[in-house]
Design an enzyme around this catalytic site. Structure first.
Site, PDB file in Angstrom:
ATOM      1  N   GLU A  38       1.072  -1.179   0.108  1.00  0.00           N
ATOM      2  CA  GLU A  38      -0.091  -0.102   0.011  1.00  0.00           C
ATOM      3  C   GLU A  38       1.021   1.285   0.026  1.00  0.00           C
ATOM      4  O   GLU A  38       0.572   2.461  -0.741  1.00  0.00           O
ATOM      5  CB  GLU A  38      -0.908   0.259   1.330  1.00  0.00           C
ATOM      6  CG  GLU A  38      -1.923  -1.033   1.231  1.00  0.00           C
ATOM      7  CD  GLU A  38      -2.748  -1.170   2.497  1.00  0.00           C
ATOM      8  OE1 GLU A  38      -4.143  -1.381   2.187  1.00  0.00           O
ATOM      9  OE2 GLU A  38      -2.360  -0.944   3.612  1.00  0.00           O
ATOM     10  N   GLU A  57      -3.570  -9.736   4.385  1.00  0.00           N
ATOM     11  CA  GLU A  57      -4.333  -9.658   5.375  1.00  0.00           C
ATOM     12  C   GLU A  57      -5.535 -10.586   5.750  1.00  0.00           C
ATOM     13  O   GLU A  57      -5.905 -10.916   6.635  1.00  0.00           O
ATOM     14  CB  GLU A  57      -5.178  -7.974   5.165  1.00  0.00           C
ATOM     15  CG  GLU A  57      -4.063  -6.980   5.577  1.00  0.00           C
ATOM     16  CD  GLU A  57      -2.982  -6.629   4.501  1.00  0.00           C
ATOM     17  OE1 GLU A  57      -2.539  -5.651   4.737  1.00  0.00           O
ATOM     18  OE2 GLU A  57      -3.043  -7.312   3.318  1.00  0.00           O
TER      19      GLU A  57
END
Length: 259
Positions: free
Chosen positions: A110, A130
């Protein structure tokens, strides 16, 4: 010792995440990064940033789970700019280059996605794992389906699988694959090219791109023609725009002053 090292050369700032062993980001590191990127944004003498990391194994694995186990709250104070100081930095109207020199997963990917240009070493690898820990890659869920084909982005988000740099390049996630020992030199070469360009034009481009991201084409164009975008209006009333026209007419290289 600070986990963030900076090196300034002319109009270029290199920001290095150096937090052994893996360059994971905890709350304190994120806040430092936010302060660094805010200072870069607000310094009129700086034009381009490079974000990279220490070592050659990890670019960044994202959130520091050990720090979380010791009490860092996942919804804690990440500082200005949000996680990693860059992905929510408002009015970041200067080019940012990510030089990914190893594993970039979770929040590390990210962070790279928050840059405008991504260069990756030939051994880099990526993932959004995740899903396996029962949480969500929130920023990547927003950004990734807009950067690469939707079905590929959804597969990566829903499976959390690893993918190598060749696949990342194939989907357009990274601009260039660079030999590991040449990565930072290539990043500086590109940064110098950008630093020689017109900063007010860069600011206008980034503002238009941000504004248009969730807008219909005509709505975005209307905001430009109605003088509703500050960076665009600054450009249109600048000496740099006149300089660009003069340089073209006089068949010479323009001299950009950012005014």
């Amino acid at each position: 010792m600070s986990p963030i090292k900076t090196h300034r050369e002319g109009a270029i700032l290199q920001v290095t995440l150096d937090r052994p062993k893996a360059n994971a980001i905890d709350l304190a590191t994120s806040r430092i990064m936010g302060d660094v990127f805010q200072d870069f944004r607000d310094d009129p003498d700086l034009r381009v940033a490079i974000v990279t990391s220490g070592g050659d194994k990890f670019f960044c694995p994202g959130w520091d789970l050990k720090a979380a186990a010791d009490g860092d709250a996942v919804d804690g104070d990440y500082g200005v700019g949000g996680f990693g100081g860059l992905q929510e930095m408002r009015a970041m109207n200067k080019p940012v280059i990510a030089a990914v020199n190893g594993i970039a997963c979770g929040g590390g990917l990210e962070l790279a996605l928050s840059a405008d240009i991504i260069l990756a070493a030939d051994h880099a690898s990526f993932a959004l794992p995740e899903i396996r820990s029962g949480t969500v890659a929130d920023a990547a869920s927003v950004k990734l389906p807009k950067r690469i084909p939707y079905h590929i982005a959804m597969e990566l988000l829903l499976t959390g699988r690893w993918f190598d740099v060749e696949e990342a390049h194939r989907w357009g996630l990274v601009n260039e694959i660079v030999p590991q020992d040449q990565l930072k030199d290539r990043a500086w070469e590109l940064a110098r090219l950008l630093a020689s360009g017109p900063p007010l034009v860069y600011a206008a481009i980034k503002e238009i791109v941000r504004d248009a991201e969730d807008s219909k084409f005509q709505d975005a164009m209307n905001r430009i023609t109605k003088s509703q975008l500050g960076a665009v209006e600054t450009l249109y009333r600048s000496e740099d725009q006149l300089e660009g026209a003069r340089a073209f007419a006089e068949k010479r290289d323009p001299v950009w002053k950012g005014t």
